[in-house]
Design a protein around this motif. Structure first.
Motif, mmCIF file in Angstrom:
data_model
loop_
_atom_site.group_PDB
_atom_site.id
_atom_site.type_symbol
_atom_site.label_atom_id
_atom_site.label_comp_id
_atom_site.label_asym_id
_atom_site.label_seq_id
_atom_site.Cartn_x
_atom_site.Cartn_y
_atom_site.Cartn_z
ATOM 1 N N SER A 78 -3.178 -45.968 -5.370
ATOM 2 C CA SER A 78 -2.132 -47.339 -4.653
ATOM 3 C C SER A 78 -1.097 -46.890 -4.365
ATOM 4 C CB SER A 78 -2.239 -48.368 -6.047
ATOM 5 O OG SER A 78 -1.492 -47.810 -7.059
ATOM 6 N N GLY A 79 -0.983 -45.703 -4.300
ATOM 7 C CA GLY A 79 0.648 -45.250 -3.764
ATOM 8 C C GLY A 79 1.090 -44.050 -4.650
ATOM 9 N N LEU A 80 2.445 -43.576 -4.366
ATOM 10 C CA LEU A 80 3.113 -42.665 -5.211
ATOM 11 C C LEU A 80 3.601 -43.151 -6.267
ATOM 12 C CD1 LEU A 80 5.341 -40.939 -2.600
ATOM 13 C CD2 LEU A 80 3.279 -39.850 -3.853
ATOM 14 N N ASN A 81 3.834 -44.469 -6.528
ATOM 15 C CA ASN A 81 4.276 -45.134 -7.936
ATOM 16 C C ASN A 81 5.653 -44.423 -8.404
ATOM 17 O OD1 ASN A 81 2.437 -47.475 -7.624
ATOM 18 N ND2 ASN A 81 0.740 -45.607 -8.510
ATOM 19 N N LYS B 276 -7.036 -40.761 -2.450
ATOM 20 C CA LYS B 276 -5.586 -40.188 -2.176
ATOM 21 C C LYS B 276 -5.458 -39.457 -3.263
ATOM 22 C CE LYS B 276 -4.680 -42.703 1.448
ATOM 23 N NZ LYS B 276 -4.249 -41.863 2.767
ATOM 24 N N LEU C 178 2.062 -38.501 -0.301
ATOM 25 C CA LEU C 178 0.787 -38.992 -0.795
ATOM 26 C C LEU C 178 0.132 -38.382 0.664
ATOM 27 C CD1 LEU C 178 -0.698 -40.727 -2.652
ATOM 28 C CD2 LEU C 178 -0.103 -42.671 -1.075
#
Length: 426
Positions: A29-32, A58, A44
């Protein structure tokens, strides 16, 4: 910088059953918030080496130019702290363009997101071999002393710091998890092997000759129904070493002995004695515990008869007069079965608190079992009864009618009286 108390010097490639884990970041869901804290970049990307080992879409790519530390923010479940976990498991793939990939040391630290206060060497690991664009699984076991010092600072927001020990290095990282602590009935339990991977483990070793590994328990009837145990192929009376066997903040003077279970895999010998002690950083062994004759109390006696394939309960006595200043705080314990060329199993190692210190008290009657743990009092009841907890100055801390079964009473660190039983909470 604080000196770490241990170094894991072998690859921890995941094999067989895994401990329960909590996912910190899988990057789907992304780098967070993940970033290269200094000395490099993090971004990412699509998984460059998708396979059955890691089919994630990812992953995080790190380009390290100056031994970059990658920060991974933590968002723990409600009521949890890092003290509820034994370490970190992650996947890592070395990307083409990196050099010297046959041995790489890795370091894990912590950083306060608000103050930027950093604590290094909370855990270390390394691998012996690597292949470009191939995912590896690595485990980092927390050094509990360093972790406890950090947690005492009451940090509101924390990130993991992951460092791969090459100056110019390109790699991908994914599926960062916290390894949950095994829940055991006795808080003095130090080894059950249930949460360890099958195969060799850096926490157990044979310094002289022989080998040991975590294996499936072949004899799960009788007194031991565990799924795993430590299988030992001994040679020349070689001891088995157990790292981090002494709980953080304790000394061996806090314990009167150790309980364990042994299962011999062969017949044709008289059962010999077992001794225990510590192995220092310099490699010397300092003995202070041993089996005793049940009738005479004499040191070194073999205990009873045995049947191959049948688990036995064993208790070793610690002699406080034999615990030297050099030995009392050493966290690597050894057990030495005084017989060469013998195959056997160890399981369920439990320290016995000294009655004089009461570091973790446990009292059992026909109807109630009470023991102190970390931040709470555990009460096991065979029937419904009124349970009252008093502070040492006589104040009632808690008083309630409890049903049969297990209950937990959360209290601050200290000494308490529970239904006329003294118990310590640490």
């Amino acid at each position: 910088m604080k000196k770490t108390l241990f170094l894991l010097c072998a690859a921890c490639i995941a094999v067989g059953m895994q401990a329960q884990t909590y996912m910190v970041n899988d990057f789907e869901s992304g780098l967070n918030g993940a970033n290269a804290a200094w000395g490099g970049t993090a971004e990412l990307i699509d998984n460059p080496c998708s396979s059955s080992d890691n089919s994630s879409t990812k992953v995080l790519k790190v380009v390290s130019t100056e031994f970059a530390n990658v920060a991974i923010p933590l968002n723990l479940p409600e009521g949890k702290t890092l003290a509820d976990y034994t370490g970190v498991r992650l996947q890592l793939a070395v990307l083409e363009g990196s050099e010297n990939i046959t041995w790489v040391g890795n370091e894990l630290g912590l950083v306060d997101n608000d103050t930027q206060e950093k604590t290094f060497q909370v855990a270390q690991n390394s691998w012996g071999d690597a292949t470009y664009n191939t995912w590896m699984s690595l485990d980092f076991n927390f050094d509990e002393t360093i972790l406890a010092t950090y947690l005492d600072g009451n940090h509101a927001s924390t990130s993991l710091l992951i460092k791969v020990g090459r100056q110019a290095f390109n790699y991908a990282i994914d599926n960062i998890r916290l390894i949950e602590k095994e829940q055991v009935a006795d808080p003095n339990t130090i080894f059950t092997f249930e949460t360890m991977d099958l195969g060799t483990t850096p926490r157990c070793g044979m310094p002289w000759s022989g080998s040991c590994e975590v294996a499936e328990n072949p004899y799960t009837t009788g007194i031991n129904t565990s799924s795993k145990a430590l299988k030992v192929n001994g040679g020349e009376c070689s001891p088995v070493t157990f790292t981090e066997a002494l709980p953080a903040g304790k000394t061996w003077n806090d314990y009167s002995g150790i309980k364990l279970q042994v299962c011999f895999l062969e017949s044709g010998f008289e059962w010999c004695p077992i001794e225990m002690g510590v192995r220092t950083d310099g490699g010397s062994h300092i003995k202070f515990g041993y089996t005793v004759d049940a009738n005479t109390g004499q040191e070194g006696a073999g205990i009873g008869d045995y049947t191959p394939g049948e688990w036995l309960d064993v208790e070793l006595k610690i002699d406080p007069a034999m615990i030297t200043d050099e030995a009392k705080s050493v966290r690597t314990m050894y057990l030495r079965l005084m017989k060469s060329d013998l195959s056997y199993l160890y399981d369920n190692l439990v320290l016995i608190p000294s009655s004089s210190t009461g570091a973790v008290s446990e009292v059992v009657t026909d109807d109630v079992k009470v023991y102190g743990a970390n931040g709470c009092i555990n009460v096991d009841l065979q029937k419904d009864m009124q349970v009252t907890v008093y502070s040492v100055d006589g104040r009632i801390v808690s008083s309630q009618m409890l049903s049969s079964g297990r209950h937990t009473v959360e209290v601050p660190k200290g000494i308490y009286i529970v239904n006329r039983t003294k118990v310590a909470v640490f």
